[in-house]
Design a protein around this motif. Structure first.
Motif, PDB file in Angstrom:
ATOM      1  N   LEU A   1       0.825  -1.211   0.000  1.00  0.00           N
ATOM      2  CA  LEU A   1       0.000   0.000   0.000  1.00  0.00           C
ATOM      3  C   LEU A   1       0.855   1.256   0.000  1.00  0.00           C
ATOM      4  CD1 LEU A   1      -2.665  -1.057   2.660  1.00  0.00           C
ATOM      5  CD2 LEU A   1      -2.745  -1.379   0.174  1.00  0.00           C
ATOM      6  N   ASN A   2       0.309   2.292  -0.585  1.00  0.00           N
ATOM      7  CA  ASN A   2       0.984   3.589  -0.636  1.00  0.00           C
ATOM      8  C   ASN A   2       0.546   4.420   0.571  1.00  0.00           C
ATOM      9  OD1 ASN A   2       2.414   5.851  -1.459  1.00  0.00           O
ATOM     10  ND2 ASN A   2       0.800   6.546  -2.851  1.00  0.00           N
ATOM     11  N   VAL A   3       1.113   4.100   1.737  1.00  0.00           N
ATOM     12  CA  VAL A   3       0.783   4.827   2.960  1.00  0.00           C
ATOM     13  C   VAL A   3       2.052   5.321   3.633  1.00  0.00           C
ATOM     14  CG1 VAL A   3      -1.405   3.664   3.421  1.00  0.00           C
ATOM     15  CG2 VAL A   3       0.702   2.644   4.258  1.00  0.00           C
ATOM     16  N   ASP A   4       1.922   6.450   4.320  1.00  0.00           N
ATOM     17  CA  ASP A   4       3.026   7.042   5.059  1.00  0.00           C
ATOM     18  C   ASP A   4       3.075   6.374   6.438  1.00  0.00           C
ATOM     19  OD1 ASP A   4       4.778   8.584   6.516  1.00  0.00           O
ATOM     20  OD2 ASP A   4       3.944  10.503   5.871  1.00  0.00           O
ATOM     21  N   GLU A   5       4.209   5.777   6.777  1.00  0.00           N
ATOM     22  CA  GLU A   5       4.323   5.047   8.043  1.00  0.00           C
ATOM     23  C   GLU A   5       4.100   5.951   9.244  1.00  0.00           C
ATOM     24  OE1 GLU A   5       7.292   1.735  10.139  1.00  0.00           O
ATOM     25  OE2 GLU A   5       7.801   2.635   8.192  1.00  0.00           O
ATOM     26  N   THR A   6       4.303   7.250   9.095  1.00  0.00           N
ATOM     27  CA  THR A   6       4.102   8.174  10.217  1.00  0.00           C
ATOM     28  C   THR A   6       2.622   8.474  10.454  1.00  0.00           C
ATOM     29  OG1 THR A   6       4.269  10.169   8.836  1.00  0.00           O
ATOM     30  CG2 THR A   6       6.318   9.256   9.725  1.00  0.00           C
ATOM     31  N   GLN A   7       1.748   7.997   9.555  1.00  0.00           N
ATOM     32  CA  GLN A   7       0.318   8.273   9.658  1.00  0.00           C
ATOM     33  C   GLN A   7      -0.494   7.050  10.075  1.00  0.00           C
ATOM     34  OE1 GLN A   7      -0.920  11.520   9.115  1.00  0.00           O
ATOM     35  NE2 GLN A   7       1.279  11.917   9.135  1.00  0.00           N
ATOM     36  N   ILE A   8       0.169   5.956  10.449  1.00  0.00           N
ATOM     37  CA  ILE A   8      -0.548   4.722  10.785  1.00  0.00           C
ATOM     38  C   ILE A   8      -0.024   4.151  12.102  1.00  0.00           C
ATOM     39  CG2 ILE A   8      -0.988   4.164   8.362  1.00  0.00           C
ATOM     40  CD1 ILE A   8       1.346   2.136   8.570  1.00  0.00           C
ATOM     41  N   GLY A   9      -0.726   3.127  12.606  1.00  0.00           N
ATOM     42  CA  GLY A   9      -0.298   2.487  13.838  1.00  0.00           C
ATOM     43  C   GLY A   9      -0.480   3.380  15.053  1.00  0.00           C
ATOM     44  N   ILE A  10       0.033   2.927  16.177  1.00  0.00           N
ATOM     45  CA  ILE A  10      -0.115   3.692  17.418  1.00  0.00           C
ATOM     46  C   ILE A  10       0.563   5.056  17.318  1.00  0.00           C
ATOM     47  CG2 ILE A  10       0.481   3.757  19.868  1.00  0.00           C
ATOM     48  CD1 ILE A  10       0.198   0.751  19.960  1.00  0.00           C
ATOM     49  N   LYS A  11       1.777   5.083  16.803  1.00  0.00           N
ATOM     50  CA  LYS A  11       2.528   6.338  16.739  1.00  0.00           C
ATOM     51  C   LYS A  11       1.900   7.330  15.766  1.00  0.00           C
ATOM     52  CE  LYS A  11       7.011   4.390  18.059  1.00  0.00           C
ATOM     53  NZ  LYS A  11       8.431   4.197  17.657  1.00  0.00           N
ATOM     54  N   GLY A  12       1.256   6.831  14.733  1.00  0.00           N
ATOM     55  CA  GLY A  12       0.655   7.721  13.751  1.00  0.00           C
ATOM     56  C   GLY A  12      -0.781   8.088  14.038  1.00  0.00           C
ATOM     57  N   SER A  13      -1.327   7.610  15.156  1.00  0.00           N
ATOM     58  CA  SER A  13      -2.722   7.886  15.497  1.00  0.00           C
ATOM     59  C   SER A  13      -2.827   9.126  16.375  1.00  0.00           C
ATOM     60  CB  SER A  13      -3.331   6.686  16.233  1.00  0.00           C
ATOM     61  OG  SER A  13      -3.343   5.534  15.407  1.00  0.00           O
ATOM     62  N   PRO A  14      -3.627  10.113  15.973  1.00  0.00           N
ATOM     63  CA  PRO A  14      -3.760  11.333  16.775  1.00  0.00           C
ATOM     64  C   PRO A  14      -4.592  11.143  18.037  1.00  0.00           C
ATOM     65  CG  PRO A  14      -5.149  11.457  14.839  1.00  0.00           C
ATOM     66  CD  PRO A  14      -4.328  10.222  14.679  1.00  0.00           C
ATOM     67  N   THR A  15      -5.298  10.006  18.163  1.00  0.00           N
ATOM     68  CA  THR A  15      -6.083   9.742  19.374  1.00  0.00           C
ATOM     69  C   THR A  15      -5.684   8.389  19.939  1.00  0.00           C
ATOM     70  OG1 THR A  15      -7.889   8.676  18.149  1.00  0.00           O
ATOM     71  CG2 THR A  15      -8.056  11.043  18.519  1.00  0.00           C
ATOM     72  N   ASN A  16      -5.972   8.192  21.216  1.00  0.00           N
ATOM     73  CA  ASN A  16      -5.723   6.891  21.841  1.00  0.00           C
ATOM     74  C   ASN A  16      -6.690   6.690  22.990  1.00  0.00           C
ATOM     75  OD1 ASN A  16      -4.290   7.626  24.560  1.00  0.00           O
ATOM     76  ND2 ASN A  16      -3.253   8.869  23.006  1.00  0.00           N
ATOM     77  N   VAL A  17      -6.902   5.421  23.346  1.00  0.00           N
ATOM     78  CA  VAL A  17      -7.799   5.081  24.452  1.00  0.00           C
ATOM     79  C   VAL A  17      -7.012   5.159  25.755  1.00  0.00           C
ATOM     80  CG1 VAL A  17      -9.279   3.314  25.466  1.00  0.00           C
ATOM     81  CG2 VAL A  17      -9.191   3.577  22.975  1.00  0.00           C
ATOM     82  N   HIS A  18      -7.409   6.072  26.627  1.00  0.00           N
ATOM     83  CA  HIS A  18      -6.704   6.244  27.905  1.00  0.00           C
ATOM     84  C   HIS A  18      -6.945   5.049  28.821  1.00  0.00           C
ATOM     85  CE1 HIS A  18      -4.922   8.083  31.400  1.00  0.00           C
ATOM     86  NE2 HIS A  18      -6.069   8.030  32.062  1.00  0.00           N
ATOM     87  N   ARG A  19      -8.201   4.629  28.952  1.00  0.00           N
ATOM     88  CA  ARG A  19      -8.524   3.452  29.749  1.00  0.00           C
ATOM     89  C   ARG A  19      -9.940   2.999  29.453  1.00  0.00           C
ATOM     90  NH1 ARG A  19     -11.278   4.389  34.882  1.00  0.00           N
ATOM     91  NH2 ARG A  19     -11.862   6.587  35.083  1.00  0.00           N
ATOM     92  N   SER A  20     -10.229   1.759  29.767  1.00  0.00           N
ATOM     93  CA  SER A  20     -11.578   1.214  29.651  1.00  0.00           C
ATOM     94  C   SER A  20     -12.062   0.829  31.043  1.00  0.00           C
ATOM     95  CB  SER A  20     -11.588  -0.029  28.744  1.00  0.00           C
ATOM     96  OG  SER A  20     -11.154   0.296  27.449  1.00  0.00           O
ATOM     97  N   PHE A  21     -13.328   1.017  31.311  1.00  0.00           N
ATOM     98  CA  PHE A  21     -13.845   0.695  32.644  1.00  0.00           C
ATOM     99  C   PHE A  21     -15.317   0.330  32.555  1.00  0.00           C
ATOM    100  CE2 PHE A  21     -14.542   5.158  31.878  1.00  0.00           C
ATOM    101  CZ  PHE A  21     -15.806   5.401  32.380  1.00  0.00           C
ATOM    102  N   VAL A  22     -15.782  -0.378  33.567  1.00  0.00           N
ATOM    103  CA  VAL A  22     -17.193  -0.767  33.655  1.00  0.00           C
ATOM    104  C   VAL A  22     -17.933   0.320  34.426  1.00  0.00           C
ATOM    105  CG1 VAL A  22     -18.814  -2.489  34.506  1.00  0.00           C
ATOM    106  CG2 VAL A  22     -16.581  -3.203  33.635  1.00  0.00           C
TER     107      VAL A  22
END
Length: 270
Positions: free
Chosen positions: A211-232
Motif C-alpha cells: 500500500l501507498n501509505v506514510d508510516e508516520t500516519q498509521i499504527g499507534i505512533k501515527g494515530s492522533p487519538t488513543n484510548v486512555h482506559r476502559s472501565f465498567v
C-alpha cells in the motif's frame, strides 16, 4: 459495476468482560463476529449484485483470524475479498484505519460504490466510513435506510431523528448503512461449501509494502487519538419511600424531592 464493502471482525460485545485490574477488554475465549452494521452494508451490496449483476469485493483490516469474517462474507455471496494485515497497522485509531483502508481501496481500484456499516460495536465512533470518503475525495451519505441505483447515481434515504432526507449523489460514492436498511440473508449451503472449500484462494492479503501509505500516519505512533482506559460503569440504585397521610400530601413531597434533585425545573406543588 464494482462495489467494495468494508467489514470488521469484532468481539461479540454481549459476552465481553473487562479485567478489573488492568481495565482492558478480556478477549480470550470471546466469540468474534462480523460487525452487525457491516452485515447490513454487505446485504445492500448483495442486493445490488442481484439487481445489477455487480461484482462485490469485501475488504477488512485485522489479524489473520479476520479471514473467518471474510469467508462468511464469501459464503453470503461476495465475489472476492482482501485482508489488510501487518504489525505496522496495529493500534491504529479511526484516522489511521481510514488512511489504510482508503489506500487499499485505491489499490483495488475501478470501484463504483463503497458501502460501510454506520459504526462498529467495539468502538461506536461512526468515523471510519466518512473519513474514507474524505481521503478518497468522493461524495458520501451516512445513515442510509434506503438506497437505489439509477442513471449512474445512487439515491439514498438518510435517517435523521427529526425526519428522513433523500439525497442523490453521482458515482463513485460512499454510503454507510444502518440496520433499518435491510434484513441480512443467511449464507446458502452452496455458498458455505464454496467459501470454505476454495475461499482461501479468493482472499488476497495486503501488507504495508503493498500500500501507498506514510508510516508516520498509521499504527499507534501515527494515530492522533488513543484510548486512555476502559472501565465498567458503576450503576447505583437508591430507593426512598414517600410517606404522607393523603395522596395530595405524597404528591407534594414527591415533587419537592424531584426539584431538590434537579429532575424538574419548577418548585414543589402549592
Amino acid at each position: 459495476m464494482k462495489i467494495i464493502v468494508c467489514i470488521k471482525q469484532v468481539p461479540n460485545t454481549s459476552e465481553v468482560k473487562i479485567n478489573p485490574e488492568t481495565k482492558t477488554l478480556i478477549r480470550d475465549g470471546v466469540e468474534s463476529i462480523i460487525n452487525p452494521d457491516d452485515k447490513n452494508a454487505l446485504e445492500a451490496a448483495l442486493k445490488l449484485k442481484d439487481e445489477n449483476n455487480a461484482q462485490v469485493v469485501v475488504l477488512s483490516m485485522g489479524p489473520m483470524q479476520a479471514k473467518e469474517a471474510l469467508l462468511e462474507a464469501l459464503a453470503m455471496g461476495a465475489d472476492s475479498a482482501y485482508l489488510i494485515s501487518d504489525r505496522k497497522f496495529g493500534g491504529s485509531d479511526t484516522w489511521a484505519t481510514a488512511t489504510i483502508l482508503a489506500a487499499a481501496i485505491e489499490k483495488i481500484g475501478d470501484y463504483d460504490l463503497i458501502i460501510c456499516g454506520r459504526q462498529a460495536i467495539d468502538g461506536d465512533t461512526a468515523q471510519v466510513g466518512p473519513e474514507i470518503a474524505e481521503f478518497l475525495n468522493i461524495p458520501q451519505v451516512t445513515y442510509a435506510k434506503e438506497l437505489k441505483l439509477q442513471n449512474g447515481a445512487v439515491t439514498v434515504k438518510r435517517y435523521c431523528e427529526s425526519k428522513d432526507y433523500e439525497f442523490e449523489v453521482e458515482l463513485p460514492a460512499l454510503i454507510t448503512a444502518i440496520k433499518e436498511l435491510n434484513t441480512v440473508r443467511y449464507p446458502s449451503v452452496r455458498g458455505i461449501f464454496k467459501a470454505y472449500e476454495s475461499g482461501e484462494d479468493l482472499i488476497k492479503v495486503l501488507t504495508f509494502d503493498d500500500l501507498n501509505v506514510d508510516e508516520t500516519q498509521i499504527g499507534i505512533k501515527g494515530s492522533p487519538t488513543n484510548v486512555h482506559r476502559s472501565f465498567v460503569p458503576v450503576k447505583e440504585k437508591h430507593s426512598e419511600f414517600i410517606e404522607g397521610s393523603t395522596a395530595m400530601e405524597k404528591a407534594k413531597l414527591l415533587l419537592t424531592k424531584l426539584y431538590e434533585n434537579k429532575l424538574i425545573q419548577s418548585g414543589g406543588a402549592k
